[in-house]
Design a protein around this motif. Sequence first.
Motif, short mmCIF file in Angstrom:
data_model
loop_
_atom_site.label_atom_id
_atom_site.label_comp_id
_atom_site.label_asym_id
_atom_site.label_seq_id
_atom_site.Cartn_x
_atom_site.Cartn_y
_atom_site.Cartn_z
N UNK A 1 82.15 8.63 -20.32
CA UNK A 1 82.39 7.63 -19.29
C UNK A 1 82.49 6.24 -19.90
N UNK A 2 81.70 6.01 -20.93
CA UNK A 2 81.75 4.72 -21.61
C UNK A 2 83.10 4.47 -22.24
N UNK A 3 83.68 5.50 -22.83
CA UNK A 3 85.01 5.34 -23.44
C UNK A 3 86.05 5.05 -22.37
N UNK A 4 85.89 5.67 -21.21
CA UNK A 4 86.81 5.38 -20.11
C UNK A 4 86.69 3.93 -19.69
N UNK B 1 71.31 8.76 -20.44
CA UNK B 1 71.88 9.45 -19.28
C UNK B 1 72.16 8.46 -18.16
N UNK B 2 71.28 7.48 -17.97
CA UNK B 2 71.52 6.47 -16.94
C UNK B 2 72.71 5.58 -17.31
N UNK B 3 72.82 5.24 -18.59
CA UNK B 3 73.98 4.45 -19.02
C UNK B 3 75.28 5.21 -18.78
N UNK B 4 75.31 6.46 -19.16
CA UNK B 4 76.54 7.23 -19.06
C UNK B 4 76.88 7.57 -17.60
N UNK B 5 75.86 7.80 -16.80
CA UNK B 5 76.10 8.14 -15.39
C UNK B 5 76.83 7.02 -14.67
N UNK B 6 76.53 5.78 -15.05
CA UNK B 6 77.14 4.60 -14.41
C UNK B 6 78.22 3.95 -15.27
#
Length: 450
Positions: free
Chosen positions: A9-12, A93-98
């Motif tokens: 998600x971060x890469x997106x 997980x919280x970073x990637x979830x958002x």
Amino acid sequence: MITRHIGRLGFALAATFALASPSHAAAKIQHLVSPGGIEAWFVQDATVPLIAMEYAFGGGAAQDPADKSGTSNMVASLMDEGAADLDSKAFHERLERRAIELSYTAQRDNFRGSLRMLSENRDEAFDLLRLSLTQPRFDAVDIERIRAQILSGLRRETSNPGSIASRKFLEVAFGDHPYSRSASGTLTSVPAITVDDLKAYKDRIIARDTLKVAVVGDVDAATLGKLLDQTFGSLPAKATLTPVPDIVAAKPPQKFFVPLDVPQTVITFGAPGIKRDDPNFMAAYIVNHILGGGTLSSRLYHEVREKRGLAYSVSGSLLWMQHSGLYIGNTATRSDRATETLDTVNAEVKRLAEQGPTQTELDEAKSYLKGSQMLALDTSSKLAGALLQYQIDKQSIDYIEKRNAIVDAVTLDQAKAAAKKIWGDGLVTVIVGRAAQAAATPIVTAPKAN
């Protein structure tokens, strides 16, 4: 330095930031002061639902203990490895979830951080940043994992000629000054860093009095002010920094050789540079572009690659730190052509120092540097990074608007004077390659790199 992965998600999100509006450079830059007194340079832009924030604390790798270089780098690598009641796995997980990007890096004079998010996730993003700043965990398992990663990189560097040359050049240039030490540390220093060292560094550096912030994105000033207070307001008021003295880099000419059995010889060359607050900085910046500023039109590129085919690339740049300035360049070539390559670099540097650039070269360099400025500020993240750097460099808030006029104001005489000042004494050179090359020219054998 270690850069944390940000997940799918971060890469997106990174890709989305890369597509942000190209009109940022013309946006209005506000000097925001939060209700609690936190200052920030701020550009409100609702073109896309994103927020980019760059922030820095004074200190950086120059604040590492002399016998424990790499401390700041380990802290930077661990600050997002869990905070408060969230261990590393839960935090990420919280970073990637958002789709939140959060990272830290240790530079020479600053401990920098970056936060990027979708505007709808701003509250959670700023809260995770607050936790990482105020309650990092520094769990033993994470410390040892990060330490192992750093040591693995350092071991690879022992056989990498470019890394060896860069480290040796800094040692030669700055002696026992903190700038001589690599931010990533050494194979000796990194194993000695304890959890108490990490906590002590964090407690000394992370404070409000040296904090600088830049924000670009989809948030209004009132909301941002509250977020800044919630995030940074509880930090200690003052940092405890060890004084770092000013230093002038080692005077040329000097030449050092590090034996390494590799097919290509790496050459790192440089000289004392110029500090950012020097009135002649822009003249030096322009003339460096003419000599070898990384473009295909530079003199070094033309003489070394196009005309003689000695190397694939050759370039140089000005580095400015709080307490010094440095010019440093690099190239790599076949061992049997190292002498010719170095002679060509030296000859071109000498010619520029003695004669200066031509008016045509000066005009073309100005045109390029003015045009490239717009491309350098075409995303939210790039603009936030630039605004933070301008604060660190103690430029005025309208520097973006004034920069092209500053470039245009540089005269040919000023450019010639800058070239003579930086390169008039020649170069300090570090050569890393096969020992047979040592016989090609008189050089001093340097100790083998760690």
